[in-house]
Design a protein around this motif. Sequence first.
Motif, PDB file in Angstrom:
ATOM      1  N   THR A 119      -9.011   3.637   5.674  1.00 39.86           N
ATOM      2  CA  THR A 119      -8.375   4.586   4.759  1.00 39.86           C
ATOM      3  C   THR A 119      -9.199   4.770   3.488  1.00 39.86           C
ATOM      4  O   THR A 119      -9.818   3.827   2.991  1.00 39.86           O
ATOM      5  CB  THR A 119      -6.958   4.127   4.387  1.00 39.86           C
ATOM      6  OG1 THR A 119      -6.361   5.106   3.535  1.00 39.86           O
ATOM      7  CG2 THR A 119      -6.961   2.789   3.668  1.00 39.86           C
ATOM      8  N   SER A 120      -9.187   5.997   2.975  1.00 39.85           N
ATOM      9  CA  SER A 120      -9.909   6.292   1.739  1.00 39.85           C
ATOM     10  C   SER A 120      -9.000   6.279   0.520  1.00 39.85           C
ATOM     11  O   SER A 120      -9.494   6.375  -0.609  1.00 39.85           O
ATOM     12  CB  SER A 120     -10.592   7.653   1.849  1.00 39.85           C
ATOM     13  OG  SER A 120      -9.645   8.660   2.148  1.00 39.85           O
ATOM     14  N   SER A 121      -7.676   6.155   0.725  1.00 38.43           N
ATOM     15  CA  SER A 121      -6.804   6.218  -0.453  1.00 38.43           C
ATOM     16  C   SER A 121      -5.456   5.532  -0.278  1.00 38.43           C
ATOM     17  O   SER A 121      -4.780   5.262  -1.264  1.00 38.43           O
ATOM     18  CB  SER A 121      -6.547   7.681  -0.841  1.00 38.43           C
ATOM     19  OG  SER A 121      -5.835   8.353   0.179  1.00 38.43           O
ATOM     20  N   LEU A 122      -5.024   5.266   0.959  1.00 34.34           N
ATOM     21  CA  LEU A 122      -3.673   4.746   1.180  1.00 34.34           C
ATOM     22  C   LEU A 122      -3.578   3.257   0.839  1.00 34.34           C
ATOM     23  O   LEU A 122      -4.537   2.502   0.998  1.00 34.34           O
ATOM     24  CB  LEU A 122      -3.258   4.969   2.638  1.00 34.34           C
ATOM     25  CG  LEU A 122      -3.199   6.430   3.095  1.00 34.34           C
ATOM     26  CD1 LEU A 122      -2.853   6.505   4.579  1.00 34.34           C
ATOM     27  CD2 LEU A 122      -2.176   7.215   2.274  1.00 34.34           C
ATOM     28  N   SER A 123      -2.391   2.855   0.403  1.00 37.43           N
ATOM     29  CA  SER A 123      -2.154   1.476  -0.013  1.00 37.43           C
ATOM     30  C   SER A 123      -2.317   0.495   1.152  1.00 37.43           C
ATOM     31  O   SER A 123      -1.695   0.654   2.203  1.00 37.43           O
ATOM     32  CB  SER A 123      -0.743   1.353  -0.583  1.00 37.43           C
ATOM     33  OG  SER A 123      -0.347   0.012  -0.688  1.00 37.43           O
ATOM     34  N   ILE A 124      -3.134  -0.523   0.945  1.00 29.27           N
ATOM     35  CA  ILE A 124      -3.286  -1.579   1.946  1.00 29.27           C
ATOM     36  C   ILE A 124      -1.964  -2.317   2.112  1.00 29.27           C
ATOM     37  O   ILE A 124      -1.553  -2.651   3.226  1.00 29.27           O
ATOM     38  CB  ILE A 124      -4.400  -2.561   1.542  1.00 29.27           C
ATOM     39  CG1 ILE A 124      -5.718  -1.821   1.284  1.00 29.27           C
ATOM     40  CG2 ILE A 124      -4.588  -3.643   2.601  1.00 29.27           C
ATOM     41  CD1 ILE A 124      -6.225  -1.021   2.451  1.00 29.27           C
ATOM     42  N   ALA A 125      -1.276  -2.552   1.011  1.00 27.99           N
ATOM     43  CA  ALA A 125       0.017  -3.232   1.071  1.00 27.99           C
ATOM     44  C   ALA A 125       1.011  -2.418   1.890  1.00 27.99           C
ATOM     45  O   ALA A 125       1.774  -2.966   2.692  1.00 27.99           O
ATOM     46  CB  ALA A 125       0.566  -3.460  -0.339  1.00 27.99           C
ATOM     47  N   GLY A 126       1.013  -1.102   1.698  1.00 31.05           N
ATOM     48  CA  GLY A 126       1.923  -0.245   2.453  1.00 31.05           C
ATOM     49  C   GLY A 126       1.606  -0.246   3.936  1.00 31.05           C
ATOM     50  O   GLY A 126       2.513  -0.301   4.773  1.00 31.05           O
ATOM     51  N   LEU A 127       0.329  -0.186   4.280  1.00 35.99           N
ATOM     52  CA  LEU A 127      -0.053  -0.194   5.689  1.00 35.99           C
ATOM     53  C   LEU A 127       0.228  -1.544   6.339  1.00 35.99           C
ATOM     54  O   LEU A 127       0.435  -1.620   7.553  1.00 35.99           O
ATOM     55  CB  LEU A 127      -1.548   0.143   5.822  1.00 35.99           C
ATOM     56  CG  LEU A 127      -1.962   1.543   5.371  1.00 35.99           C
ATOM     57  CD1 LEU A 127      -3.466   1.722   5.526  1.00 35.99           C
ATOM     58  CD2 LEU A 127      -1.215   2.627   6.154  1.00 35.99           C
TER      59      LEU A 127
END
Length: 286
Positions: A119-127
């Motif tokens: 991912t280029s922008s999405l939250s690692i915590a969210g994923l």
Amino acid sequence: MTAVPKIVGVIGGGRMGAGIAQVFAAAGASVTIVERDPAAGVAALERVGTSLRRAAERGKLTGDAAQVLDRVGLAGEVADLPAADLIVEAVPEDPALKIRVLAAAEAVAGEHTVLATNTSSLSIAGLAEGLRRPAALVGMHFFNPVPASDLVEIVVGPQTAEAVRDAAHAWALGLGKTAILVRDSPGFATSRLGVLLGLEAIRMLEEGVADAESIDRAMELGYRHPMGPLRSTDLVGLDVRLAIAEHLHRELGERFAPPQLLRDKVARGELGRKTGQGFHTWEVNR
């Protein structure tokens, strides 16, 4: 720790996924690309093969292109991946899709398998919310075109294990890349800065400050950027840049509001290099 993982799975064989597969295979890893559509799988292998041959012609490849390509295989499902040291997802920037793909990857992962998201922008915590072992997930943000780019952004989520962070960092170095460590935050370091510059360039074009070529030339010659912000947007894809801008707009406020010109071009299907028309005109490789 080995310089690169011995066995790598790459989920998604588009331009980014194929590039990621190529660099790991060129570094000696055995790589499997996952594509559910057989035609897309064949296209991914062709993409890797073409890029390898071009790299060999330019003297940028150590070893024989055909031998490197032999280290790249295909699988139709994530469940068909062999036991891997690293599984990288390189599917479109859709949070729900990425969460599903990462959960499927975790289901076939071993205890010591590192899961990485491109991912280029999405939250690692969210994923990581859909994972049983969120500590195994790290961001490995590669740049397009992957074989030619020098940078990998290692994004460390709040639950990412130190050993996972260190492995991703070491593997990026093993690929001959420069790796930077970034804390999980909207847009990380690269997308946050790159998108902001690109959006302002689009606003300048929208307001008639200068034409696209002049705006890009200003940054290339005046600030030594290797590529201007509008040409860079064409390379990334206007649809991709719009999606990232919308995400950052929600997370960080009005300074990331997408210009109407960007929305209009995406609505018309002018997505950049992949369609032949964006802020510049491109030759489309069929």
